[in-house]
Scaffold this motif. Structure first.
Motif, PDB file in Angstrom:
ATOM      1  N   GLU A  49     -22.788  -0.582  -5.628  1.00  0.00           N
ATOM      2  CA  GLU A  49     -23.446  -1.870  -5.675  1.00  0.00           C
ATOM      3  C   GLU A  49     -24.726  -2.312  -5.235  1.00  0.00           C
ATOM      4  O   GLU A  49     -25.601  -2.855  -5.697  1.00  0.00           O
ATOM      5  N   GLU A  50     -24.873  -1.428  -4.020  1.00  0.00           N
ATOM      6  CA  GLU A  50     -26.450  -1.766  -3.426  1.00  0.00           C
ATOM      7  C   GLU A  50     -27.479  -0.703  -3.875  1.00  0.00           C
ATOM      8  O   GLU A  50     -28.457  -0.939  -3.358  1.00  0.00           O
ATOM      9  N   GLY A  51     -26.942  -0.083  -5.024  1.00  0.00           N
ATOM     10  CA  GLY A  51     -28.248   0.664  -5.534  1.00  0.00           C
ATOM     11  C   GLY A  51     -28.146   2.063  -5.421  1.00  0.00           C
ATOM     12  O   GLY A  51     -29.135   2.465  -6.007  1.00  0.00           O
ATOM     13  N   VAL A  52     -27.333   2.674  -4.928  1.00  0.00           N
ATOM     14  CA  VAL A  52     -27.380   4.138  -4.644  1.00  0.00           C
ATOM     15  C   VAL A  52     -26.989   4.497  -6.275  1.00  0.00           C
ATOM     16  O   VAL A  52     -25.685   4.302  -6.708  1.00  0.00           O
ATOM     17  N   GLU A  53     -27.816   5.504  -6.697  1.00  0.00           N
ATOM     18  CA  GLU A  53     -27.394   6.229  -7.994  1.00  0.00           C
ATOM     19  C   GLU A  53     -27.048   7.361  -7.657  1.00  0.00           C
ATOM     20  O   GLU A  53     -27.895   8.279  -6.965  1.00  0.00           O
ATOM     21  N   PHE A  54     -25.907   8.068  -8.118  1.00  0.00           N
ATOM     22  CA  PHE A  54     -25.479   9.370  -8.028  1.00  0.00           C
ATOM     23  C   PHE A  54     -25.909  10.212  -9.082  1.00  0.00           C
ATOM     24  O   PHE A  54     -25.771   9.786 -10.148  1.00  0.00           O
ATOM     25  N   TRP A  55     -26.379  11.270  -8.724  1.00  0.00           N
ATOM     26  CA  TRP A  55     -26.718  12.460  -9.623  1.00  0.00           C
ATOM     27  C   TRP A  55     -25.722  13.486  -9.197  1.00  0.00           C
ATOM     28  O   TRP A  55     -25.296  13.967  -8.060  1.00  0.00           O
ATOM     29  N   SER A  56     -25.361  14.266 -10.342  1.00  0.00           N
ATOM     30  CA  SER A  56     -24.396  15.618 -10.019  1.00  0.00           C
ATOM     31  C   SER A  56     -25.105  16.862 -10.709  1.00  0.00           C
ATOM     32  O   SER A  56     -25.819  16.886 -11.329  1.00  0.00           O
ATOM     33  N   TYR A  57     -24.525  17.869  -9.855  1.00  0.00           N
ATOM     34  CA  TYR A  57     -24.682  19.010 -10.662  1.00  0.00           C
ATOM     35  C   TYR A  57     -23.385  19.466 -11.216  1.00  0.00           C
ATOM     36  O   TYR A  57     -22.630  19.571 -10.529  1.00  0.00           O
ATOM     37  N   VAL A  58     -23.565  19.866 -12.504  1.00  0.00           N
ATOM     38  CA  VAL A  58     -22.617  20.369 -13.374  1.00  0.00           C
ATOM     39  C   VAL A  58     -22.535  21.641 -13.877  1.00  0.00           C
ATOM     40  O   VAL A  58     -23.607  22.118 -14.250  1.00  0.00           O
ATOM     41  N   GLU A  59     -21.555  22.416 -13.720  1.00  0.00           N
ATOM     42  CA  GLU A  59     -21.575  23.773 -14.148  1.00  0.00           C
ATOM     43  C   GLU A  59     -20.099  23.830 -14.920  1.00  0.00           C
ATOM     44  O   GLU A  59     -18.980  23.539 -14.023  1.00  0.00           O
ATOM     45  N   ASN A  60     -20.097  24.562 -15.943  1.00  0.00           N
ATOM     46  CA  ASN A  60     -18.793  24.637 -16.854  1.00  0.00           C
ATOM     47  C   ASN A  60     -17.994  23.437 -16.971  1.00  0.00           C
ATOM     48  O   ASN A  60     -16.797  23.357 -16.662  1.00  0.00           O
TER      49      ASN A  60
END
Length: 163
Positions: A49-60
């Motif tokens: 809610e405070e603006g942290v955008e999560f990015w993910s490393y995806v494999e399979n």
């Protein structure tokens, strides 16, 4: 592959990865800063809610690591960088970090625990440097919302374009 996390769809996976990977801090950070889970679902919700955008490393089709980015005034913060315990030492954290750094034109700041030597080494390997105690205290108070005890037991690392 690195993708922007869907906070609703990926919430439980992000929560799981943070709390799996944070076990590395147990017995390292001050006992009064450790809790289980390390980050509650409520805390994670507030971060988003405070603006942290999560990015993910995806494999399979499986998320192996997550890292947050938060744009604040004239800086960018890297927040909550975690890789599943089973997927460590494969370059995932570095790939996520480089991807997020490429997303900003502002200096990047990272806060971590002062006793987390592996985390500090990781960021230094990626051309970040620690700031002085006084500067760290000022930066943590200006850009983060953390308790005084966490400020006492943390460090801040800055990207090479920090003045």
């Amino acid at each position: 592959m690195i993708v922007k996390s869907n906070h609703k769809k990926d919430f439980n996976t992000i929560f799981e990865i943070i709390n799996d990977a944070s076990v590395a801090y147990k017995g390292i950070i001050p006992k009064d800063r450790w809790k289980e889970p390390y980050m509650s679902k409520e805390e994670l919700t507030v971060q988003m809610e405070e603006g942290v955008e999560f990015w993910s490393y995806v494999e399979n089709n499986k998320i192996l690591g997550v890292m947050g980015i938060q744009f604040k005034e004239d800086v960018t913060l890297i927040r909550h960088a975690y890789v599943r315990t089973s997927a460590r030492k494969k370059g995932i954290g570095g790939k996520l970090l480089n991807h997020l750094i490429d997303m900003t034109n502002f200096p990047v700041l990272i806060g971590t625990w002062s006793d987390a030597s592996w985390a500090i080494s990781f960021y230094e390997k990626h051309n970040f440097r620690m700031v002085s105690k006084n500067e760290k205290n000022n930066l943590l108070k200006k850009y983060w919302s953390v308790p005084d005890r966490q400020i006492e037991t943390s460090v801040v690392l800055v990207s090479s374009d920090w003045c």
